[in-house]
Design a protein around this motif. Sequence first.
Motif, PDB file in Angstrom:
ATOM      1  N   VAL A 139       7.566  81.650  24.986  1.00 45.66           N
ATOM      2  CA  VAL A 139       8.607  82.665  25.159  1.00 45.66           C
ATOM      3  C   VAL A 139       9.981  82.027  24.976  1.00 45.66           C
ATOM      4  CG1 VAL A 139       9.721  84.219  26.809  1.00 45.66           C
ATOM      5  CG2 VAL A 139       7.225  84.192  26.612  1.00 45.66           C
ATOM      6  N   GLU A 140      10.142  80.796  25.457  1.00 44.08           N
ATOM      7  CA  GLU A 140      11.406  80.078  25.259  1.00 44.08           C
ATOM      8  C   GLU A 140      11.723  79.913  23.775  1.00 44.08           C
ATOM      9  OE1 GLU A 140      12.623  76.770  28.136  1.00 44.08           O
ATOM     10  OE2 GLU A 140      10.428  76.703  28.215  1.00 44.08           O
ATOM     11  N   ILE A 141      10.710  79.607  22.979  1.00 41.15           N
ATOM     12  CA  ILE A 141      10.915  79.435  21.545  1.00 41.15           C
ATOM     13  C   ILE A 141      11.376  80.744  20.915  1.00 41.15           C
ATOM     14  CG2 ILE A 141       9.754  78.957  19.349  1.00 41.15           C
ATOM     15  CD1 ILE A 141       7.906  77.036  20.892  1.00 41.15           C
ATOM     16  N   LEU A 142      10.735  81.851  21.280  1.00 35.94           N
ATOM     17  CA  LEU A 142      11.107  83.152  20.731  1.00 35.94           C
ATOM     18  C   LEU A 142      12.513  83.552  21.172  1.00 35.94           C
ATOM     19  CD1 LEU A 142       7.724  85.043  21.230  1.00 35.94           C
ATOM     20  CD2 LEU A 142       8.708  84.269  19.067  1.00 35.94           C
ATOM     21  N   ALA A 143      12.861  83.250  22.425  1.00 36.55           N
ATOM     22  CA  ALA A 143      14.207  83.563  22.920  1.00 36.55           C
ATOM     23  C   ALA A 143      15.251  82.769  22.155  1.00 36.55           C
ATOM     24  CB  ALA A 143      14.298  83.268  24.414  1.00 36.55           C
TER      25      ALA A 143
END
Length: 336
Positions: free
Chosen positions: A15-19
């Motif tokens: 999720v951090e990567i997508l954010a």
Amino acid sequence: MFLFRASRLSDLPQVEILARESPVGITSLPDDRDVLYRKIQTSVDSLGADVCFHGEESYFFVLEDLERGTLAGVSGLVASAGFNEPFYSYRNETLVHASAALNIHHKIHALSLCHDLTGNSLLTSYYVRPDLAYSAESDLLSRARFLFMANHPERFADHVVSEMVGVADEQGNSPFWDSVGRHFFGIDYHEAERMCGVHGRKFITELMPHHPVYVPLLTDEAQSAMGQVGPASEIPFDVLVREGFEAENYIDIFDGGPALHASVNHIRSFVQSRRLTAKAGNARAGARWLVANQSLDDFRAVVAEATLESGQLEMTAEVLDALGIASGDAVRAVPL
């Protein structure tokens, strides 16, 4: 196959990567590990709560590429916008300035800071991998939320709103922000969006002017940007308009993007979805459907080839397995 499901704490690294990849303007998806952790944990807690009326709950979902074992997108739902802090928007208004002595009667377009949309359920955090733009998967990531709402209507309001990211230039600067917000905050658009994503909107009350903003006094670029959708919101805007959402009389206070609004009774996937019985079989020649299980804390949805006959939706065993169900279990489905 792509699976839409409720988020888990183990999803946090991806999720951090997508954010980090998501465009500036999606304030509900900041590149901040602590905020994202709380978002997922709040969703887990909300799914585990006994709810009979929409309140402070919020739900966060992911789109998982089952073949690669990676996440390809995220989206969220807030049960009540502004439950914990005011949910501000600009309302378009027409003010009348008149002088009987001079025989002048003049109408002026103005923006008034308001929280009229407080209490509506809110669509948030939509971001899908660019290679999936305008695909069945980008529809799944948005529309599966309405199947979740149809399964649990008591958890949500009768009306739903979604703020679209507005227009920005190639450097990521917002002409609307530069003409309005920058004068009162003294920071650029990127920093304002970051502060909102990390610290919430409370600071808006302290710094944003509460008197009307006269639109003719804004730059031509700012006026042109009002109510316009930027590239970051083209996909969700397309999906939501097809679902029955309309641009109401409100725009975002940061970049001037439109706020879309709909009654749940006018949302296609909510109204036209049906509760059916799953049946294992070979349905690869059937039509494509959005199909979701009936679970709350383990909600799942997919796009599947399926054949409907006598209240039974025939799908492959692979689809049933992805949904975590068996033949004979209830599903909620709507044609894609």
